[in-house]
Write an enzyme that holds these catalytic residues in place. Structure first.
Site, PDB file in Angstrom:
ATOM      1  N   LEU A 184       0.850  -1.206   0.000  1.00 39.44           N
ATOM      2  CA  LEU A 184       0.000   0.000   0.000  1.00 39.44           C
ATOM      3  C   LEU A 184       0.874   1.241   0.000  1.00 39.44           C
ATOM      4  CD1 LEU A 184      -2.562  -0.820   2.844  1.00 39.44           C
ATOM      5  CD2 LEU A 184      -3.040  -0.754   0.390  1.00 39.44           C
ATOM      6  N   HIS A 185       0.670   2.125  -0.965  1.00 43.03           N
ATOM      7  CA  HIS A 185       1.456   3.357  -0.920  1.00 43.03           C
ATOM      8  C   HIS A 185       0.754   4.561  -1.540  1.00 43.03           C
ATOM      9  CE1 HIS A 185       2.171   2.247  -5.069  1.00 43.03           C
ATOM     10  NE2 HIS A 185       2.579   3.472  -5.284  1.00 43.03           N
ATOM     11  N   ARG A 186      -0.442   4.353  -2.151  1.00 49.08           N
ATOM     12  CA  ARG A 186      -1.103   5.488  -2.811  1.00 49.08           C
ATOM     13  C   ARG A 186      -1.467   6.553  -1.786  1.00 49.08           C
ATOM     14  NH1 ARG A 186      -0.216   5.281  -7.629  1.00 49.08           N
ATOM     15  NH2 ARG A 186      -0.123   3.153  -8.340  1.00 49.08           N
TER      16      ARG A 186
END
Ligand code: UD1
Length: 359
Positions: free
Chosen positions: A203-205
């Protein structure tokens, strides 16, 4: 021909690697410029080694900043490099800030520009990547698309047909090349991480990890699922910097680790029972591998991953995630025929096209 490749962020490296290699084979003179958008060893250097890319000829060392700062820094540091190197074509990759920044500089200086992975659209202008894609495609002289939906999007935006080349997916070229090596290292990795059955999470958005109201319920849903199946979570610096304490308390099933190298991540993806992600590239890699993928986004610029049947858009519907997760654990899986032109030869097609004189 003299080609100059611009890379900057992690997802660029696996796209540029096969193109650089194919162009070297075709005898093109090449320069590699690294903007330094990603700079940590685990986000950059280890990919050059694993993907067997030579070290950059030029490093712009721009580092992090706001979008405006980062884009401006890349532009002002790239311009003198471009003026000094005078390539016949510049190739930019994907949809990161380095892509659009380099594209603008080329266009203003009248240097021909090729965009690899052109035409993808999420139709969501709140995503910084969508703006980068739209602008880069408007500026590019040659647009190399991974799938036919890209051609349709570009035609709708009025891009001349003669500029568009459906070549297939260069990231899958890299996957096909390195899968045997990834399989070789899997047993050691499995032992180090004490894994049997497991899922994989990334997860990085900004839309997922920047706000408490979004990230904390997401983390709770993941912690709950990790009681049923251990979830390995290699954490992007953007996510770990913001949520170190919360990630530390997420429960033993959620195995929070540092970002992984290319081969390690590929090995884990292939053997994972499920992948939960907000990455674009991982949606494609799981499609090729036949690994069930749940995408924590409302939309995707890679619709082929949905129609192919491996990817499900979850948005923030945790009940949908739970149901899909259970179905994947109980269902059978197998690798289907990959989408057309995801055959390991996309970069060769690009090199062959570039061997023709530019119009
Ligand atoms: C960028 C891309 C995104 C891509 C992602 C892959 C843009 C707009 N976004 O997002 O499309 O999916 O890369 O990783 O180009 N940081 C470090 N070390 C690094 C790099 C970043 O600690 O080596 C931290 C910094 O705090 C930085 C933050 O991560 O501010 C965000 O980095 P940035 O390059 O701005 O965007 P990403 O979230 O990595």
């Amino acid at each position: 021909m003299k080609a100059l490749h611009v890379v900057g962020a992690r997802p660029n490296f696996m796209k540029a690697a096969p193109v650089y290699r194919a162009m070297a084979k075709s005898g093109h003179e090449q320069t590699l410029v690294h903007t330094g958008q990603h700079y940590d060893t685990l986000m950059s250097d280890i990919f050059f080694e694993a993907l067997e890319i030579p070290p950059p000829d030029e490093s712009l060392n721009v580092g992090s900043g706001s979008h405006a700062q980062q884009t401006a820094a890349i532009m002002s540091r790239f311009e003198p490099v471009l003026l000094a190197r005078r390539p016949d074509i510049v190739l930019v990759y994907g949809d990161v800030n380095s892509t659009v920044a380099a594209a603008l500089v080329c266009t203003k200086l009248g240097v021909p520009l090729g965009h690899v992975e052109a035409g993808l659209r999420s139709f969501d202008r709140t995503m910084p990547e969508e703006i980068n894609r739209l602008l880069t495609d408007q500026l590019a002289d040659m647009l190399f698309t991974p799938s036919s939906d890209g051609n349709e999007n570009l035609a709708r935006e009025g891009i001349a047909k003669e500029k568009i080349f459906l070549v297939g997916n260069v990231m899958i070229d890299t996957l096909i090349r390195f899968l045997p090596k990834a399989e070789e290292i899997f047993p050691k990795l499995q032992e180090e991480l004490s894994l049997d059955h497991y899922g994989l999470v990334t997860l990085h958005r900004p839309s997922n990890v920047d706000d408490e109201a979004t990230f904390l319920p997401m983390l709770k849903a993941l912690s709950e699922l990790s009681c049923e199946l251990p979830l390995v979570f290699p954490v992007h610096p953007r996510t770990s910097q913001r949520w170190a304490a919360e990630l530390g308390q997420a429960g033993p099933g959620l195995r929070v680790i540092d970002p992984l190298g290319y081969l390690e991540f590929l090995a884990l993806q292939q053997r994972a029972s499920v992948v939960i992600t907000d990455s674009g590239g991982i949606q494609e890699e799981t499609t090729y591998l036949g690994t069930p993928c749940f995408t924590l986004r409302e939309n995707t610029e890679r619709p082929i991953t949905i129609t192919h049947g491996t990817n499900l858009l979850i948005g923030r519907d945790w009940e949908k995630l739970r149901k899909g997760f259970h179905a994947a654990l109980n269902g059978s899986r197998g690798r289907k025929e990959p989408p057309p032109l995801w055959d390991g030869k996309a970069a060769e097609r690009i090199a062959a096209i570039l061997t023709q004189p530019i119009q």
